[in-house]
Write a protein that holds these residues in place. Structure first.
Motif, PDB file in Angstrom:
ATOM      1  N   THR A 123       0.583  -9.674  17.579  1.00 50.78           N
ATOM      2  CA  THR A 123       1.733 -10.250  18.538  1.00 50.78           C
ATOM      3  C   THR A 123       3.181 -10.587  17.839  1.00 50.78           C
TER       4      THR A 123
ATOM      5  N   ALA B 292       3.657  -9.559  22.684  1.00 53.10           N
ATOM      6  CA  ALA B 292       2.697 -10.036  23.452  1.00 53.10           C
ATOM      7  C   ALA B 292       2.424  -9.218  24.883  1.00 53.10           C
TER       8      ALA B 292
ATOM      9  N   THR C 183       1.934 -10.411  27.688  1.00 53.35           N
ATOM     10  CA  THR C 183       2.497 -11.170  29.147  1.00 53.35           C
ATOM     11  C   THR C 183       3.668 -10.515  29.442  1.00 53.35           C
TER      12      THR C 183
ATOM     13  N   MET D 284       0.784 -20.812  17.834  1.00 55.03           N
ATOM     14  CA  MET D 284      -0.035 -19.972  17.055  1.00 55.03           C
ATOM     15  C   MET D 284      -1.165 -19.371  18.053  1.00 55.03           C
TER      16      MET D 284
ATOM     17  N   PHE E 160       0.035 -16.933  20.372  1.00 56.48           N
ATOM     18  CA  PHE E 160       0.175 -15.553  19.601  1.00 56.48           C
ATOM     19  C   PHE E 160      -1.236 -14.955  19.314  1.00 56.48           C
ATOM     20  N   MET E 161      -2.126 -15.973  19.056  1.00 55.78           N
ATOM     21  CA  MET E 161      -3.519 -15.584  18.863  1.00 55.78           C
ATOM     22  C   MET E 161      -4.267 -14.771  20.128  1.00 55.78           C
ATOM     23  N   GLN E 162      -3.455 -15.284  21.255  1.00 54.36           N
ATOM     24  CA  GLN E 162      -4.074 -14.907  22.681  1.00 54.36           C
ATOM     25  C   GLN E 162      -3.300 -13.767  23.226  1.00 54.36           C
ATOM     26  N   SER E 163      -2.184 -13.302  22.249  1.00 59.12           N
ATOM     27  CA  SER E 163      -1.235 -12.330  22.949  1.00 59.12           C
ATOM     28  C   SER E 163      -0.407 -12.787  23.892  1.00 59.12           C
ATOM     29  N   ARG E 164      -0.055 -13.778  23.928  1.00 56.41           N
ATOM     30  CA  ARG E 164       0.972 -14.313  24.911  1.00 56.41           C
ATOM     31  C   ARG E 164       2.003 -15.012  23.960  1.00 56.41           C
ATOM     32  N   LEU E 165       3.018 -15.723  24.979  1.00 59.25           N
ATOM     33  CA  LEU E 165       4.211 -16.210  24.128  1.00 59.25           C
ATOM     34  C   LEU E 165       4.184 -17.738  24.106  1.00 59.25           C
ATOM     35  N   GLY E 166       3.327 -18.270  25.049  1.00 62.28           N
ATOM     36  CA  GLY E 166       3.453 -19.832  25.219  1.00 62.28           C
ATOM     37  C   GLY E 166       4.747 -20.350  25.848  1.00 62.28           C
TER      38      GLY E 166
ATOM     39  N   ILE F 149      -9.361 -22.312  17.870  1.00 59.39           N
ATOM     40  CA  ILE F 149      -8.784 -21.200  18.549  1.00 59.39           C
ATOM     41  C   ILE F 149      -9.780 -20.073  18.473  1.00 59.39           C
ATOM     42  N   THR F 150     -10.646 -20.025  17.501  1.00 62.86           N
ATOM     43  CA  THR F 150     -11.255 -18.903  17.372  1.00 62.86           C
ATOM     44  C   THR F 150     -12.766 -19.026  18.111  1.00 62.86           C
TER      45      THR F 150
END
Lengths: 180, 338
Positions: A21, A37, A39, B43, B46-52, B302-303
């Motif tokens: 990411t 990402a 999203t 973090m 990002f670990m969930q492939s999104r931006l927050g 997170i994991t």
């Protein structure tokens, strides 16, 4: 501890996703999380929904005969139809005038609708279509009731039918095109 | 740390106390905010492939202020059958336990709030006050979810207090003192940080603080799929915010304690630990090491998915406690032999 290797693999999975990411172009390039990402930052960039996505229901009211099938099958009872009979000119000269159902009112209350698509499925005359548009939120809930004209406007956004497979061409003629 | 040390004046007692309170608030809230933004917001995303969070400030840096404002605006709801005093006091008990933990943390040769001879013992003791606050929250809410969550939390915190304390005992044996500054000095004398000789103790410490903080995978007390949010269910507005701050401030403080015990506290290798300059860069070094340990905590958070309640207790009583006792025995033997 038989679980230990699996737990380490799990840590690896999250770490790998993190680096994918943050560094979508590899670790030597500068970090670009908005590229890596999955999203979409919605109000700034718009996601392109799939062509046959179920966004909003469009009405092709020349095809509608006010048969009420959609209104009766609607699980939420959110379709309101009114119509009256009127006489149309006869098909052949000297014939009897035909009787036709004229549509007066066709409203769908999208505040109640649950987008099941049963109305689209049951319509025997191909008057209802799915449109992939999804941006029709309103400040007042009463404005979620789309009348005949507004439902007809959505017809511009209904995609064409996908091409038939080779060998199935004959069937095309039986279905009217949504834009006709 | 005395104010006189910095200002070369001798302020009256009340000025010094107020200054210490202010510095204490900053010392707790600043790392907490940093951890929540860095790890929980960014973090984790990002670990969930999104931006927050991206909207409040550049890259969502002001998101915490926005959340703070949101919680302040909310109504402070009391359940009608709640034990009002207990319900109202519970978040403060949790918070007080966190703030008292900071007191004994040294951040430099002269930068500290109190220099207790029994520093780590004090820290372990006050950290268990939060159990009382959580039990108060669970009981005072007059809700079955809260009560179950509170009792689960009490069972879990008591179970994991033991491996936590026992893993610290290994460090204490090696250092020969309970004083936090003494432990830091012992690591400087020993040559390497205690994470190397006490690696087993460090692992047990990590698992135990994960459970102490009720962070996933040990978050049965707030298991949202079973208990709504456990003892937090009935809380809203500012009291919920206090619990939230308490949870993550404790994560920050425990990371700092871990950094002090296992990563050499404020010291840097090959730099004189008692130099005057360490009073100023010591806090930064400690913060850096704290973030390192907090990174591990949040990475695990997170994991891993949540444990089952009985698995959690079995892990504590049948595995971690015997292991930490073994660690103590081995450490003691090495201490006596060499």
């Amino acid at each position: 501890m038989p679980q230990l290797p699996g737990m380490l693999v799990g840590l690896g999975v999250t770490a790998k996703t993190f680096f994918k990411t943050v560094f979508p172009d590899g670790p030597t390039k500068p970090p670009a999380p908005s590229k890596g990402a999955h999203t979409v930052q919605y109000p700034h960039e718009k996601e392109a929904p799939p062509a046959r996505a179920r966004g909003v229901i469009a009405l092709h009211h020349d095809n509608c005969t006010a048969c009420m099938l959609c209104a009766r099958e609607c699980p939420d009872w959110c379709i309101y139809i009114e119509g009256h009979k009127e006489l149309a000119p006869p098909r052949r000269a000297g014939g009897k005038p035909r009787q036709k159902n004229k549509l007066d009112r066709f409203d769908i209350d999208f505040a109640l609708c649950m987008y099941c698509g049963i109305c689209v499925d049951v319509c025997p005359f191909d008057a209802l279509f799915w449109s992939p548009e999804f941006e029709f939120s309103e400040m007042k809930i009463a404005d979620m009731l789309h009348d005949k004209g507004r439902l007809a406007d959505w017809m511009h956004t209904v995609p064409e039918y996908p091409a038939y497979e080779a060998g199935a061409e004959v069937k095309i003629k039986k279905l009217p095109s949504p834009s006709s | 740390m005395t104010l006189a040390h910095f200002l070369a004046v001798n302020p009256p007692y009340w000025v010094e106390t107020l200054t210490k309170i202010g510095i204490g608030l900053v010392a707790v809230l600043l790392p907490t905010g940093a951890l929540v933004y860095l790890f929980l917001f960014k973090m984790m995303s990002f670990m969930q492939s999104r931006l927050g969070p991206m909207e409040a400030g550049p890259y969502g840096q002001l998101q915490l202020l926005a959340e703070f404002g949101k919680f302040l605006q909310k109504e402070d709801i009391f359940p009608s059958k709640a034990d009002r005093f207990v319900f109202a006091a519970a978040p403060f008990v949790v918070l007080v336990s966190t703030f008292m933990l900071v007191l004994v943390l040294p951040a430099g040769p002269d930068t500290h709030f109190i220099d207790l001879n029994t520093g780590i013992y004090f820290a372990m003791a006050v950290s268990s006050i939060s159990v009382i606050g959580i039990l108060m929250a669970g009981w005072g809410s007059a809700s079955k979810y809260s009560l179950l969550g509170g009792i689960r939390a009490a069972g879990q915190l008591i179970a994991y207090e033991l491996p936590l304390v026992l893993s610290v005992v290994g460090v204490v044996i090696m250092a020969g003192t309970l004083n936090m500054k003494g432990i830091v000095a012992a690591q400087a004398d020993f040559g390497v940080w205690f994470i190397i000789p006490q690696f087993l103790g460090f692992l047990i410490f990590l698992v135990a603080i994960q459970a102490e903080l009720t962070q996933p995978p040990f978050d049965m007390p707030v298991a949202e799929s079973e208990l709504v949010t456990g003892y937090l269910t009935e809380y809203s507005g500012i009291r919920f915010l206090l619990f939230f701050i308490g949870e993550f401030a404790t994560a920050a403080v425990f990371s700092a304690i871990g950094a002090t015990l296992f990563l050499g506290g404020w010291t840097i290798p090959f730099v004189d630990a008692n130099a005057e300059i360490m009073d100023y860069i010591g806090p930064l070094v400690l913060a850096g090491k704290m973030i390192l340990i907090a990174f591990l905590i949040f990475w695990f958070r997170i994991t891993y998915p949540r444990f089952r309640e009985d698995q959690l207790q079995r892990l504590a009583w049948k595995f971690l406690i015997p292991l930490s006792l073994f660690n103590i025995v081995v450490t003691a033997i090495f201490k006596v032999v060499f």
